[in-house]
Design a protein around this motif. Structure first.
Motif, PDB file in Angstrom:
ATOM      1  N   HIS A  25       0.969  -1.059   0.107  1.00 38.03           N
ATOM      2  CA  HIS A  25      -0.383   0.105   0.043  1.00 38.03           C
ATOM      3  C   HIS A  25       0.822   1.019   0.090  1.00 38.03           C
ATOM      4  CE1 HIS A  25       0.877  -0.605   4.121  1.00 38.03           C
ATOM      5  NE2 HIS A  25       0.497   0.232   4.384  1.00 38.03           N
ATOM      6  N   TRP A  26       0.179   2.229  -0.820  1.00 34.06           N
ATOM      7  CA  TRP A  26       1.293   3.448  -1.485  1.00 34.06           C
ATOM      8  C   TRP A  26       0.846   4.336   0.133  1.00 34.06           C
ATOM      9  CZ3 TRP A  26       5.057   3.602  -4.300  1.00 34.06           C
ATOM     10  CH2 TRP A  26       5.305   4.695  -4.846  1.00 34.06           C
ATOM     11  N   ASP A  27       2.057   3.979   1.319  1.00 35.07           N
ATOM     12  CA  ASP A  27       1.247   5.285   2.346  1.00 35.07           C
ATOM     13  C   ASP A  27       2.531   6.461   2.265  1.00 35.07           C
ATOM     14  OD1 ASP A  27       2.937   4.533   3.189  1.00 35.07           O
ATOM     15  OD2 ASP A  27       2.366   2.791   4.667  1.00 35.07           O
ATOM     16  N   GLY A  28       1.881   6.944   3.852  1.00 37.04           N
ATOM     17  CA  GLY A  28       2.152   8.201   3.970  1.00 37.04           C
ATOM     18  C   GLY A  28       2.099   9.311   2.917  1.00 37.04           C
ATOM     19  N   VAL A  29       1.065   9.893   1.866  1.00 36.55           N
ATOM     20  CA  VAL A  29       1.016  10.861   1.742  1.00 36.55           C
ATOM     21  C   VAL A  29      -0.028  11.905   2.595  1.00 36.55           C
ATOM     22  CG1 VAL A  29      -0.315  11.738  -1.001  1.00 36.55           C
ATOM     23  CG2 VAL A  29       1.132   9.583  -0.678  1.00 36.55           C
ATOM     24  N   ARG A  30       1.121  13.448   2.302  1.00 39.64           N
ATOM     25  CA  ARG A  30       0.093  14.358   3.077  1.00 39.64           C
ATOM     26  C   ARG A  30       0.579  15.633   2.814  1.00 39.64           C
ATOM     27  NH1 ARG A  30      -0.348  10.103   5.346  1.00 39.64           N
ATOM     28  NH2 ARG A  30       0.021   9.601   7.937  1.00 39.64           N
ATOM     29  N   ASN A  31      -0.293  14.936   1.172  1.00 35.36           N
ATOM     30  CA  ASN A  31       0.321  16.253   0.727  1.00 35.36           C
ATOM     31  C   ASN A  31      -2.118  16.126  -0.572  1.00 35.36           C
ATOM     32  OD1 ASN A  31      -0.981  17.530  -2.815  1.00 35.36           O
ATOM     33  ND2 ASN A  31       1.378  18.815  -2.295  1.00 35.36           N
TER      34      ASN A  31
END
Length: 135
Positions: A25-31
């Motif tokens: 899973h592609w996590d950590g996106v905070r934009n």
């Protein structure tokens, strides 16, 4: 089908990690813009896997295999993840310099807004980069 570019710092999560894991899973996106792009992803969409920071190059192609859901690394419901699998590693890396040197790619989000970690790619741009990666 839609096309995307997803950036990752290779010292955090590299193409080799994705190949080893077979799916992530592609996590950590905070934009917000990047998160909204992930909400637009559909199963079967293709993404260019980009090593950011030092390498600054596209190294391969991944496929979206699960649409967005709550990012398990936070309780904040504004942030989501998608799941991806590797499709192919390119024969050669397509560097940011290669992209900028090709006038056909001058309108690409990567050129116009290089800091965005998840971005749309037009089919024509996608095909050009895949072609360069498989030369």
């Amino acid at each position: 089908m839609n096309y995307w570019l997803m950036k990752s710092e290779p010292n955090t999560y590299s193409w080799d990690n994705l190949v080893k894991d077979k799916r992530t899973h592609w996590d950590g996106v905070r934009n917000y813009q990047a998160s909204n792009n992930m909400k637009e992803m559909k199963v079967g969409d293709l993404a260019l896997f980009y090593h950011s920071v030092n390498d600054k190059c596209v190294v391969g192609m991944a496929k979206i295999v699960k649409e967005f859901y709550q990012d398990p690394t936070t309780d904040d419901d504004r942030w989501v993840v998608v799941e991806i699998e590797p499709v192919e590693k390119f024969k050669r890396e397509v560097t940011l310099a290669d992209v900028k040197a090709d006038s056909r790619l001058s309108e690409m989000v990567l050129v116009k807004n290089s800091r965005l970690s998840v971005q749309p790619v037009r089919k024509e741009e996608f095909d050009i980069i895949v072609g360069k990666g498989n030369e």
